[in-house]
Design a protein around this motif. Structure first.
Motif, short mmCIF file in Angstrom:
data_model
loop_
_atom_site.label_atom_id
_atom_site.label_comp_id
_atom_site.label_asym_id
_atom_site.label_seq_id
_atom_site.Cartn_x
_atom_site.Cartn_y
_atom_site.Cartn_z
N UNK A 1 2.88 -8.31 33.21
CA UNK A 1 1.63 -8.38 32.45
C UNK A 1 1.49 -9.78 31.86
N UNK A 2 0.33 -10.40 32.08
CA UNK A 2 0.04 -11.74 31.56
C UNK A 2 -0.95 -11.56 30.42
N UNK A 3 -0.52 -11.87 29.19
CA UNK A 3 -1.31 -11.51 28.01
C UNK A 3 -1.42 -12.66 27.03
N UNK A 4 -2.57 -12.75 26.41
CA UNK A 4 -2.84 -13.59 25.24
C UNK A 4 -4.22 -13.17 24.76
N UNK A 5 -4.33 -12.77 23.51
CA UNK A 5 -5.60 -12.21 23.08
C UNK A 5 -6.63 -13.26 22.72
N UNK A 6 -6.39 -14.50 23.10
CA UNK A 6 -7.38 -15.56 22.93
C UNK A 6 -7.89 -15.98 24.30
N UNK A 7 -9.19 -16.07 24.49
CA UNK A 7 -9.74 -16.55 25.74
C UNK A 7 -9.43 -18.02 25.96
N UNK A 8 -9.43 -18.46 27.20
CA UNK A 8 -9.16 -19.85 27.51
C UNK A 8 -7.71 -20.24 27.38
N UNK A 9 -6.80 -19.25 27.41
CA UNK A 9 -5.37 -19.53 27.25
C UNK A 9 -4.67 -19.72 28.59
N UNK A 10 -5.42 -19.74 29.69
CA UNK A 10 -4.85 -19.97 31.02
C UNK A 10 -4.26 -18.70 31.63
N UNK A 11 -4.75 -17.54 31.23
CA UNK A 11 -4.22 -16.28 31.78
C UNK A 11 -4.47 -16.16 33.27
N UNK A 12 -5.72 -16.36 33.69
CA UNK A 12 -6.05 -16.17 35.11
C UNK A 12 -5.33 -17.15 36.02
N UNK A 13 -5.31 -18.46 35.73
CA UNK A 13 -4.52 -19.36 36.57
C UNK A 13 -3.04 -18.98 36.62
N UNK A 14 -2.51 -18.46 35.52
CA UNK A 14 -1.11 -18.04 35.50
C UNK A 14 -0.90 -16.86 36.44
N UNK A 15 -1.80 -15.90 36.42
CA UNK A 15 -1.70 -14.75 37.32
C UNK A 15 -1.72 -15.21 38.78
N UNK A 16 -2.64 -16.10 39.10
CA UNK A 16 -2.75 -16.58 40.48
C UNK A 16 -1.49 -17.32 40.91
N UNK A 17 -1.00 -18.22 40.08
CA UNK A 17 0.16 -19.03 40.44
C UNK A 17 1.41 -18.18 40.61
N UNK A 18 1.67 -17.27 39.68
CA UNK A 18 2.85 -16.42 39.80
C UNK A 18 2.76 -15.53 41.04
N UNK A 19 1.59 -14.97 41.28
CA UNK A 19 1.41 -14.12 42.47
C UNK A 19 1.64 -14.90 43.75
#
Length: 477
Positions: free
Chosen positions: A221-239
């Motif tokens: 799970x990639x989490x941070x309750x603030x938008x713009x924290x780089x969650x989506x790029x992190x999901x893509x890179x790890x995957x």
């Protein structure tokens, strides 16, 4: 052979990233025009070796490229060895050593838990391989004592035979492959077997870690309750990295309670189905008679990065919020078809789908950009999980925090501003280190800012840093 001092004539080679450069021998300049960095290195060695042959003696050469500075001794017979940068002894007598720029080429990872296996940091002595004497055969008796010899009828002592169970012909020590990177790699390809540097050994260990297979499915799970924290790029890179190296079936799931952005930053397949369509077809997908290929109707395959994406609902009216029960159903389906699930998330830690995601999570990842409000939101996210106790607190304590430099455009930033940005990233990384299992820093890369994200579009330093981040995550499996 001439015994002229090693510093004359002065030999310097300057190699650029694009494969161009020049070799300066005394007062003469020899330009280099090749297609890549490795070819330019080989050309530089060839030019200096030619000059050494003409002079009939060895030459000391200061080689520099984007990866560092490499003092070499080029012998008149064409052989090459590394030289001690701190001495100017007679050619051929220099101690093998190396000098590098201060900027590290490995990601700045802070290990803060004994759960991560220790890694040797010593660098092998960079000497050329020389002929060695034959070693004894690898027959290793396991018994330390042998029975005394017995007497034969003729009075001749006879050695008691050992059991074949106590003997093995297998060699257990791994074979260290020669260097493939930097000047060491260039020299290895030229026929001078060089041992890999500490940086290359660390990279090999990270590759080995992310290439492992593990029993049963795993959910990240990639989490941070603030938008713009780089969650989506992190999901893509790890995957992408885990799918590429391990070959495990991997899916990135956008678990936003309404509409997320994972689908915008990745390739779309030949359909527009989302997680709601998968949930509606869950009975069919969970049926024993359904084959594995049917999942392709609901996910979007990433052709170059080898993982699939399960998009969030993109209903224009936005009238549906994913429930906890729907998370359970989708997770049950995905664990049948995939070994690794990497979940993107929304910004509300109180949402039902967010809390249910945490229930299914095996490894928590908290991304943060080097901006104080993103870092504070990450801290509060971890604090919330810690306060809940049990499984949630365990995830927080064993989390991996990924600190990315600011995604603001750096073209307009001065050198002093860049220095401050890096210092801020380090300050945030140091602040999280005592509270989680691992912290990894990621350099700025424009390829992560806008548009579809592709691993191959990243700069080499960014790829290396993300490999380190993926290895830190995989150690939690």
């Amino acid at each position: 052979m001439s015994t002229a001092p090693a510093e004359w004539p002065k030999v310097e080679a300057i190699i650029k990233e694009d494969g161009t450069g020049e070799v300066r021998i005394g007062g003469s300049i020899h330009p280099i025009q090749t297609g890549d960095l490795a070819a330019a290195r080989a050309a530089a060695v060839e030019i200096v070796a030619g000059a050494a042959a003409k002079l009939g003696r060895n030459l000391r050469a200061a080689m520099s490229d984007p990866e560092g500075e490499w003092p070499l001794i080029i012998h008149a017979d064409g052989t090459v060895e590394e030289a001690d940068p701190g001495t100017a002894q007679e050619p051929g007598k220099e101690k093998p050593a190396r000098r590098r720029k201060a900027t590290p080429t490995v990601p700045a990872e802070v290990i803060t838990s004994s759960q991560i296996p220790a890694r040797k940091d010593t660098e092998p002595t960079p000497e050329r391989k020389r002929p060695q004497s034959m070693e004894k055969p690898a027959i290793v008796p396991t018994k330390t004592e042998t029975a005394p010899p017995t007497e034969t009828p003729s009075g001749t002592p006879q050695q008691t035979r050992q059991s074949l169970k106590d003997t093995s012909f297998l060699v257990s020590a791994p074979v260290l492959e020669p260097a493939t990177q930097g000047w060491r790699g260039t020299l290895s390809r030229l026929g001078f077997r060089m041992e890999p540097s500490a940086e290359e050994l660390a990279e090999r260990e990270d590759i080995r870690t992310v290439s492992q297979h593990w029993p049963g499915p795993r959910t990240v799970a990639v989490v941070n309750r603030k938008g713009g924290a780089n969650k989506t790029p992190t999901v893509v890179m790890l995957s992408a990295i885990l799918a590429r190296y391990s070959g495990a079936a991997t899916v990135a799931w956008d678990n936003n309670e309404s509409q997320g952005t994972l689908g915008w930053r990745t390739e779309q397949g030949g359909h527009s189905n989302s997680v709601l369509d998968l949930i509606d077809s869950s009975q069919t997908l969970l049926s024993p008679s359904t084959n594995a290929a049917e999942i392709a109707r609901f996910v979007h395959h990433q052709t170059s990065d080898k993982f699939d994406v399960l998009r969030s609902d993109e209903n224009e009216e936005g009238d549906h919020e994913v429930t906890a029960e729907e998370v359970d159903i989708a997770h049950q389906v995905l664990t049948r078809y995939y070994r690794l699930i990497v979940m993107d998330s929304g910004n509300t830690a109180r949402a039902a789908n967010w809390r249910r995601m945490i229930h299914h999570t095996d490894q928590l990842v908290v991304p943060v950009t080097a901006i104080e409000d993103r870092a504070e939101a990450a801290r509060l996210t971890l604090q919330t999980l810690e306060s809940r106790g049990g499984h949630d607190a365990e995830l927080a304590a064993n989390a991996v925090v990924i600190v990315s430099e600011s995604t603001d455009s750096k073209r307009s930033m001065s050198g002093e501003a860049l220095k401050r940005a890096k210092a801020e990233a380090q300050r945030i990384a140091d602040g999280f280190a005592p509270h989680v299992r691992s912290v990894v820093r990621i350099p700025y890369d424009p390829a992560l800012v806008n548009g579809p994200i592709r691993y191959d579009s990243l700069q080499p330093a960014t790829q290396r840093a993300w490999l380190g981040a993926a290895a830190a995550v995989a150690r939690g499996f």
